[in-house]
Design an enzyme around this catalytic site. Structure first.
Site, short mmCIF file in Angstrom:
data_model
loop_
_atom_site.label_atom_id
_atom_site.label_comp_id
_atom_site.label_asym_id
_atom_site.label_seq_id
_atom_site.Cartn_x
_atom_site.Cartn_y
_atom_site.Cartn_z
N PRO A 92 0.69 -1.33 -0.12
CA PRO A 92 0.08 0.00 0.08
C PRO A 92 0.90 1.44 -0.01
CG PRO A 92 -0.06 -1.22 2.12
CD PRO A 92 0.47 -2.05 1.32
N ASN A 93 0.25 2.15 -0.74
CA ASN A 93 0.73 3.62 -0.87
C ASN A 93 2.13 3.90 -1.54
OD1 ASN A 93 -1.20 4.98 0.85
ND2 ASN A 93 -0.25 3.57 2.38
N ARG A 138 5.03 10.92 -2.54
CA ARG A 138 4.77 10.73 -1.17
C ARG A 138 6.10 10.91 -0.24
NH1 ARG A 138 4.82 4.42 1.27
NH2 ARG A 138 3.97 5.15 3.38
N TYR A 188 11.37 8.86 1.26
CA TYR A 188 11.23 7.78 0.12
C TYR A 188 12.11 8.29 -1.28
CZ TYR A 188 7.93 5.65 3.32
OH TYR A 188 7.25 5.29 4.55
N ASN A 237 8.11 -5.66 -0.79
CA ASN A 237 7.94 -4.48 -0.08
C ASN A 237 6.51 -4.36 0.43
OD1 ASN A 237 7.61 -2.15 1.31
ND2 ASN A 237 8.93 -0.97 -0.18
N ALA A 296 3.27 -0.77 4.85
CA ALA A 296 2.77 -0.76 6.47
C ALA A 296 2.25 -2.04 6.70
CB ALA A 296 1.47 0.29 6.59
N HIS A 340 3.92 -4.03 9.12
CA HIS A 340 3.97 -4.01 10.97
C HIS A 340 3.03 -4.56 11.50
CE1 HIS A 340 7.14 -1.53 9.65
NE2 HIS A 340 6.11 -0.64 8.74
N ASP A 370 1.46 -14.86 6.97
CA ASP A 370 1.27 -16.08 6.84
C ASP A 370 1.61 -16.67 5.31
OD1 ASP A 370 0.75 -16.49 9.52
OD2 ASP A 370 -1.44 -16.71 9.28
N GLU A 415 12.62 -9.44 1.95
CA GLU A 415 11.75 -8.45 2.54
C GLU A 415 12.58 -7.28 2.06
OE1 GLU A 415 11.47 -8.29 6.79
OE2 GLU A 415 10.38 -6.18 6.63
N HIS A 434 12.57 -2.52 1.92
CA HIS A 434 12.13 -1.34 2.27
C HIS A 434 13.21 -0.28 1.65
CE1 HIS A 434 9.37 -3.33 5.10
NE2 HIS A 434 10.26 -3.94 5.49
N LEU A 435 12.38 0.70 1.04
CA LEU A 435 13.24 2.03 0.88
C LEU A 435 13.73 2.60 2.05
CD1 LEU A 435 10.19 3.13 -1.55
CD2 LEU A 435 12.59 2.58 -2.28
N ARG A 479 13.23 4.84 12.51
CA ARG A 479 11.78 5.47 12.27
C ARG A 479 11.09 5.45 13.34
NH1 ARG A 479 9.40 4.94 6.39
NH2 ARG A 479 8.28 6.72 7.35
N ARG A 527 7.18 1.27 13.57
CA ARG A 527 7.84 0.46 12.53
C ARG A 527 9.04 -0.32 12.75
NH1 ARG A 527 5.91 3.72 8.24
NH2 ARG A 527 5.22 5.85 8.86
C1 DQA Z 1 8.16 0.92 3.75
C2 DQA Z 1 8.09 1.35 5.25
C3 DQA Z 1 7.05 1.12 6.03
O1 DQA Z 1 7.07 1.43 7.48
C4 DQA Z 1 6.24 1.86 5.20
O2 DQA Z 1 4.67 1.78 5.81
C5 DQA Z 1 5.88 2.10 3.79
C6 DQA Z 1 7.08 1.89 3.03
C7 DQA Z 1 9.46 1.37 2.88
O3 DQA Z 1 9.84 0.97 1.68
O4 DQA Z 1 10.42 2.23 3.61
O5 DQA Z 1 4.99 1.94 3.37
O6 DQA Z 1 7.78 -0.29 3.45
#
Ligand code: DQA
Length: 144
Positions: free
Chosen positions: A11-12, A19, A24, A75, A78, A81, A88, A102, A104-105, A111, A115
Site C-alpha cells: 500500500p501507498n 509521497r 522515500y 515491500n 505498512a 508491521h 502467513d 523483504e 524497504h526503501l 523511524r 515501524r
Molecule cells: C516502507 C516502510 C514502511 O514502514 C511504510 O509503511 C511504507 C514503506 C519502506 O519501503 O520504507 O509504506 O515499507
C-alpha cells in the site's frame, strides 16, 4: 527457461515520487520497476513487477508465486508491521522452498517505534532496508 521473480509492493507505494520525498526519495514506482527489470535482465531473471493497495490481492499474488515456483521480492509497506495474513502468506512461500526477500526503501528501524516491528521478517529469507531504490536491486542480487 528464464526464471521469473515476483517483485511485489504494497500500500501507498504507487505514490512514490510525491509521497514524503524526504523519506522515500523522488523516484516513482515506475522508475523502481524500470530499474528492477533492467537489473533482473542483467542477472538472467525476468521481473514480474506489481503493486497493490489491497491486502487480499497481495496475498493472492504470494500464492501465485508459490504455484509458479517463483522467488519473491516484497515491500509490504505498512502491512509489514501488523498484517499476520501477509506474514502467513509469506511463510507459505518460504516453507515451499522459495526465497522471499523483504525490502524497504527507508530504514524502518530508524523511524517511529511502530515501524520497529516486522511481522514478515521472521518468515522471510532475508531483509534489505534503507537503500532507497537500491534496496530492490540488492534483493534481486541476493536471490541469484
Ligand atoms: C516502507 C516502510 C514502511 O514502514 C511504510 O509503511 C511504507 C514503506 C519502506 O519501503 O520504507 O509504506 O515499507
Amino acid at each position: 527457461m528464464t526464471p521469473t521473480v515476483f517483485v511485489l509492493s504494497g500500500p501507498n507505494l504507487n505514490r512514490l515520487g510525491t509521497r514524503e520525498p524526504e523519506i522515500y526519495g523522488s523516484d516513482t514506482l515506475e522508475d523502481v520497476h524500470d530499474a528492477v527489470r533492467r537489473e533482473a535482465e542483467h542477472l538472467g531473471l525476468v521481473a514480474d513487477c506489481r503493486q497493490t493497495n489491497h491486502e487480499g490481492e497481495l496475498i493472492d499474488w504470494l500464492h501465485q508465486a508459490v504455484d509458479a515456483g517463483a522467488d519473491v521480492v516484497l515491500n509490504p509497506g505498512a502491512f509489514t508491521h501488523y498484517s499476520y495474513a501477509v506474514r502467513d502468506a509469506c511463510a507459505i512461500v518460504t516453507t515451499s522452498g522459495r526465497s522471499l526477500v523483504e525490502v524497504h526503501l527507508s530504514n524502518p528501524a530508524a523511524r517511529e517505534q511502530f515501524r520497529h516491528v516486522s511481522v514478515v521478517g521472521p518468515v522471510a529469507t532475508g531483509t534489505v532496508a534503507g537503500f532507497g531504490l537500491q534496496s530492490y536491486l540488492l534483493a534481486l542480487r541476493a536471490l541469484v
